[in-house]
Design an enzyme around this catalytic site. Structure first.
Site, PDB file in Angstrom:
ATOM      1  N   LYS A 123      55.822 -26.434  52.856  1.00 26.87           N
ATOM      2  CA  LYS A 123      56.199 -25.167  52.214  1.00 26.87           C
ATOM      3  C   LYS A 123      56.699 -25.375  50.783  1.00 26.87           C
ATOM      4  CE  LYS A 123      57.113 -22.172  56.136  1.00 26.87           C
ATOM      5  NZ  LYS A 123      58.152 -21.468  56.907  1.00 26.87           N
ATOM      6  N   HIS A 174      50.553 -25.385  64.005  1.00 26.98           N
ATOM      7  CA  HIS A 174      50.103 -23.980  64.124  1.00 26.98           C
ATOM      8  C   HIS A 174      48.738 -23.882  64.810  1.00 26.98           C
ATOM      9  CE1 HIS A 174      53.401 -22.073  62.033  1.00 26.98           C
ATOM     10  NE2 HIS A 174      53.327 -23.003  61.089  1.00 26.98           N
TER      11      HIS A 174
HETATM   12 FE   LIG Z   1      55.186 -24.011  60.161  1.00 26.42          FE
END
Ligand SMILES: [Fe+2]
Length: 351
Positions: free
Chosen positions: A212, A262
């Site tokens: 991120k 994910h």
């Molecule tokens: Fe994640």
């Protein structure tokens, strides 16, 4: 120089032998009976005892037993005026190392004492080296322990730092990675996985969203719905994280779990639509921990959905999106009263 004790009830013999010894540089002691001899042995680091066999009170043969009770290393030479084989054998059985048949010559006496003293010096040296070796090993073990502790502290410091880098950019998910790491570790524990996997999973959880850092902060902290392109950009964090972690010399499942957290069992996840065995067990654990934590905690774009919804999500998709064994372990954990925590645990990386 070696310490030699002469034990004989005849004073002239004792004194003569002691005089011989002192001339050769030995430290000589003398005793007229076994009692006196033991007293001297107890209070002085005697190396060699030369004792008569036939003495009033305790005999020389019994004295050997008493000396052996004090030390197994003192060399004992018995002097006997009646050199029968039996006496010699008995003395050796009790622990004497040599014997002298009376009368003996000065040179023979000094030679036998010399041999015994040399042997005792060698035994002492061997023991000194063994002791030194043990001390060195202990020292080494202590050093390794200290360095391992320092390494563990450094590891958790770096892991925490990486974790904070992400959360600094994504303040709404503050503590998310720690909670996921801790939950993943508990699920792995519930599944009876190895301690190394459990601890490594905790670390993976602490940094699983590291990718991120490559996502614009406005997207990470945007309240409300994201647009499709924004969602696609956000989804790229697992790929970015993988690229970052795979360059580190760690077991490959570190990078794989970051990459695959994910993905979903039926191939409906991202980024590579992996399914079934293509996804590692560590990733399946991280995936469930991530989903449960994310649903249970408040998010900027929605309030907390609560533990019940989180658990019902994994239960209803057990065997569809999520690995059945991981779901079962997670449900058992919460059934037993487990609460997700964001404590930073001290961990070591298991390579
Ligand atoms: Fe994640």
């Amino acid at each position: 120089m070696s310490k030699v004790l002469v034990v004989d009830d005849e004073k002239s013999i004792r004194l003569t032998l002691c005089a011989f010894l002192r001339l050769e540089g030995y430290e000589a002691f003398d005793a007229s009976d076994a009692h006196e001899a033991i007293e001297i042995v107890n209070n002085n680091a005697i190396d060699v005892v030369v004792t008569d066999i036939v003495m009033p009170g305790i005999s020389g043969v019994d004295l050997i037993n008493d000396i052996r009770a004090v030390s197994k290393d003192i060399r004992i030479i018995v002097m006997t005026g009646e050199p029968t084989l039996e006496t010699a054998v008995q003395s050796v059985q009790r622990g004497a190392s040599d014997y002298l048949s009376k009368p003996f010559r000065r040179n023979d006496f000094l030679r036998i004492v010399g041999n015994a003293a040399q042997m005792k010096t060698m035994i002492d040296e061997k023991q000194r080296l063994e002791k030194q070796n043990i001390e060195y090993q202990h020292h080494l073990e202590e050093m390794v322990r200290e360095r391992t502790d320092a390494l563990r502290r450094a590891t958790i410091g770096i892991v925490n730092l990486l974790s904070q880098v992400v959360e600094f950019r994504d303040p709404y998910t503050s503590g998310h990675q720690r909670r996921v790491g801790n939950l993943a570790a508990r699920i792995a524990e519930e599944m009876n996985l190895e301690k190394s996997t459990i601890e490594n999973l905790r670390i993976i959880g602490y940094i699983h969203d590291i990718g991120k850092v490559a996502i614009p902060a406005e997207i990470l902290s945007k309240p409300g719905r994201l647009t499709s392109p924004e969602i696609e950009l956000l989804k790229s964090h697992s790929e970015c994280g993988y690229e970052m972690v795979k360059k580190v010399d760690l077991p490959s499942y570190f990078a794989d779990a970051v990459h695959q957290h994910h993905e979903r069992l039926d191939g409906s996840g991202y980024p590579n639509h992996l399914k079934g065995d293509e996804i590692s067990i560590e990733s399946y654990i991280l995936m469930v921990a991530d989903v449960v934590e994310a649903m249970e905690l408040h998010r900027p774009y929605r309030p907390s959905l609560g533990q019940e919804s989180a658990l019902s999500e994994i239960q209803s998709n057990r065997g569809v999106l999520y690995h059945p064994k991981v779901v079962d372990a997670c449900l058992r954990l919460f059934d037993s009263g487990y609460k997700i925590d964001d404590k930073l645990y001290e961990v070591s990386v298991h390579l």
